[in-house]
Scaffold this motif. Structure first.
Motif, PDB file in Angstrom:
ATOM      1  N   ALA A  86       0.831  -1.213   0.000  1.00 49.35           N
ATOM      2  CA  ALA A  86       0.000   0.000   0.000  1.00 49.35           C
ATOM      3  C   ALA A  86       0.861   1.257   0.000  1.00 49.35           C
ATOM      4  O   ALA A  86       0.572   2.233  -0.708  1.00 49.35           O
ATOM      5  CB  ALA A  86      -0.929  -0.007   1.213  1.00 49.35           C
ATOM      6  N   GLN A 129       2.472   1.714  -3.465  1.00 44.05           N
ATOM      7  CA  GLN A 129       1.521   2.224  -4.448  1.00 44.05           C
ATOM      8  C   GLN A 129       1.234   3.711  -4.235  1.00 44.05           C
ATOM      9  O   GLN A 129       1.224   4.505  -5.186  1.00 44.05           O
ATOM     10  CB  GLN A 129       0.215   1.434  -4.373  1.00 44.05           C
ATOM     11  N   ASP A 130       1.022   4.102  -2.981  1.00 45.57           N
ATOM     12  CA  ASP A 130       0.734   5.510  -2.693  1.00 45.57           C
ATOM     13  C   ASP A 130       1.926   6.405  -3.012  1.00 45.57           C
ATOM     14  O   ASP A 130       1.759   7.531  -3.502  1.00 45.57           O
ATOM     15  CB  ASP A 130       0.338   5.671  -1.223  1.00 45.57           C
ATOM     16  N   THR A 144       2.180   6.874  -6.742  1.00 41.17           N
ATOM     17  CA  THR A 144       1.178   7.863  -7.161  1.00 41.17           C
ATOM     18  C   THR A 144       1.658   9.277  -6.858  1.00 41.17           C
ATOM     19  O   THR A 144       1.520  10.192  -7.686  1.00 41.17           O
ATOM     20  CB  THR A 144      -0.157   7.602  -6.445  1.00 41.17           C
ATOM     21  N   LEU A 145       2.241   9.464  -5.666  1.00 42.07           N
ATOM     22  CA  LEU A 145       2.770  10.776  -5.287  1.00 42.07           C
ATOM     23  C   LEU A 145       3.912  11.180  -6.207  1.00 42.07           C
ATOM     24  O   LEU A 145       3.958  12.326  -6.685  1.00 42.07           O
ATOM     25  CB  LEU A 145       3.248  10.740  -3.837  1.00 42.07           C
ATOM     26  N   LEU A 170       1.433  11.644   3.429  1.00 38.95           N
ATOM     27  CA  LEU A 170       1.601  10.224   3.145  1.00 38.95           C
ATOM     28  C   LEU A 170       2.047   9.465   4.394  1.00 38.95           C
ATOM     29  O   LEU A 170       1.538   8.378   4.692  1.00 38.95           O
ATOM     30  CB  LEU A 170       2.627  10.040   2.024  1.00 38.95           C
ATOM     31  N   LYS A 186      -0.810   9.123   6.852  1.00 35.19           N
ATOM     32  CA  LYS A 186      -1.775   8.119   6.402  1.00 35.19           C
ATOM     33  C   LYS A 186      -1.349   6.714   6.787  1.00 35.19           C
ATOM     34  O   LYS A 186      -2.177   5.882   7.182  1.00 35.19           O
ATOM     35  CB  LYS A 186      -1.947   8.218   4.885  1.00 35.19           C
ATOM     36  N   HIS A 187      -0.046   6.447   6.701  1.00 42.21           N
ATOM     37  CA  HIS A 187       0.446   5.088   6.944  1.00 42.21           C
ATOM     38  C   HIS A 187       1.103   4.924   8.309  1.00 42.21           C
ATOM     39  O   HIS A 187       1.709   3.881   8.582  1.00 42.21           O
ATOM     40  CB  HIS A 187       1.419   4.692   5.836  1.00 42.21           C
TER      41      HIS A 187
END
Length: 454
Positions: free
Chosen positions: A118, A121-122, A125-126, A416, A419-420
């Motif tokens: 995850a 992937q994030d 994207t960033l 980011l 979030k994680h």
């Protein structure tokens, strides 16, 4: 031909495979992570990029970034590191194509080990969005002005003692100006070394040789091999040269205990936070780095870097021997290196030394970099003083990004991390420096306890 577990993985796919050394044969194989991870020895190395499996065993020695930096990812997924370091990935593909031996089986995940899919992937994207927003584009005026202020300091320092004389006061001021110029040139060569100024890599490499060679008297090849190893695996023992202290210091919480249990006592490590002031900042640049540079250039017969290196000393001694004599010019240069060394050590160590230092844990790119780096608060002085490496987190995540854009991407990186649940550390400049000393003391105490009681 390399063998794979064809029966277990559902057979072969495609029409190509490789022999030893990466030579193409007839059919492409599919591999499990278990198979890939068997090939991580010095003479037998495979790695994975975007699910493609490459045999780099023979080619690693020819890798422009050095064999170690690519070898650190043997048996692993190197996609994130590959993306981070290479600006023109289509160009690099022509080197990768002959090394391709197959791909991961469809049932295998894209990432290996403890890497978080995850987060990967994030972050991808960033990174894609940041690139679309133009944050990888450099501002030529910024770097021109930075180079101008370096050259101006060099010129004013010499003109001052040439016109007004070589009194102790003016000589001290001259040394401070030259040390400032050297430190700032160090940050500038760092920009070119990371290919973050020009679009074409060859121009970055050329100007890098000029700045680090002619303006600083060091070797571009020496810096590249050391620094890219550091970025590839920051704070990883046996892989990051910046935490290889040759037994002079023990770092982190793991190494001190290991040394203590093995009864290793090359130095009184419980006092390392004190002798650091004698052996660290004063000696790193004038002694250790100078010896390393000469060894690299001569042993590897890198005559181009040696020519740039000599051009610095020819220019320097031509300017200062007429004013100070040979002995005085040598003494002035050593004092300038002494001052620069303090500046360099505190800036570079406050971002890494107090952070997690451990053996390889095979983490994803974001987790690995955030565990090893922290930031120092933004201000005009902090940005200039550290060459914008107060944004060490952003620099490590996006090593090719021009430094004037770090503060723009920082809020997105922090979001980011939030979030994680990844720790994003921000400190004051003073706190960053004091943490260097306190971390050395903590590590020394851990060593003493293990040495005496385990």
């Amino acid at each position: 031909m390399w063998l794979c577990k064809a029966n277990l993985l559902g057979g072969k796919t495609g029409e190509r495979s490789m022999g030893v050394g990466g030579q193409q044969t007839e059919a492409a194989d599919v591999f499990s992570w278990e198979e890939v991870q068997k090939h991580r020895s010095r003479n037998d190395r495979w790695l994975v990029i975007s699910r493609k499996v490459y045999n780099i065993s023979q080619w690693a020695k020819r890798h422009p970034g050095g064999s170690h930096v690519i070898g650190h990812y043997a048996g692993e997924d190197a996609t994130e590191a590959f993306t981070a370091f290479h600006p023109d990935q289509k160009f690099v593909q022509k080197f990768l194509k002959p090394l391709l031996i197959g791909e991961l089986a469809a049932t295998e995940p894209s990432q290996d080990g403890n890497k978080n899919a995850a987060i990967i992937q994030d972050f991808e994207t960033l990174r894609t969005q940041v690139e679309k927003d133009g944050l990888f584009k450099a501002k030529p005026l910024f770097f021109c002005l930075h180079l101008t202020h370096i050259l101006l300091l060099e010129a004013l320092a010499w003109m001052m003692v040439w016109y007004w004389g070589t009194s102790w006061t003016l000589t001290l001021l001259c040394a401070v100006m030259l040390a400032t110029s050297q430190a700032q040139a160090g940050w500038l060569q760092h920009d070119f070394g990371h290919l973050s100024v020009f679009k074409k890599s060859k121009w970055n490499h050329l100007v890098h040789k000029f700045v680090i060679g002619h303006l600083k008297g060091a070797a571009a090849s020496w810096w590249n091999h050391l620094h890219y190893n550091h970025h590839a695996k920051p704070n990883v023992l046996s892989k990051d040269p910046d935490v290889n202290m040759s037994g002079v210091f023990v770092l982190g919480s793991v190494q001190p205990v290991e040394y203590g249990m093995k009864k290793i006592k090359h130095m009184p490590y419980n006092h390392q936070h004190q002798y650091f002031f004698l052996l660290g900042p004063p000696l790193l640049v004038p002694v250790v780095f100078n010896l390393q540079n000469l060894n690299v250039m001569i042993s590897r017969r890198n005559w181009v870097d040696l020519a740039w290196y000599l051009s610095f000393y020819i220019r320097y001694f031509s300017c200062y021997v007429p004013l100070y004599g040979v002995f005085g010019a040598v003494a002035l240069n050593l004092f300038v290196r002494f001052l620069e060394s303090h500046w360099f050590v505190w800036v570079t160590q406050m971002n890494h030394l107090p952070m997690n230092i451990d053996h390889e844990k095979n983490r994803d790119w974001v987790t690995m970099q955030l565990q090893a780096t922290c930031n120092i608060e933004k201000s005009f002085f902090n940005d200039w003083f550290s060459g914008h490496l107060n944004f060490q987190i952003e620099h490590h995540l996006f090593p090719r990004m021009p430094r004037h854009n770090y503060h723009l991407v920082a809020p997105r990186v922090r979001a980011l991390c939030d979030k994680h649940g990844i720790s994003y550390q921000m400190k004051t400049l003073w706190r960053g420096m004091t943490d260097v000393v306190s971390s050395l003391k903590t590590s020394g105490d851990l060593w003493l306890d293990a040495y005496l009681h385990k």
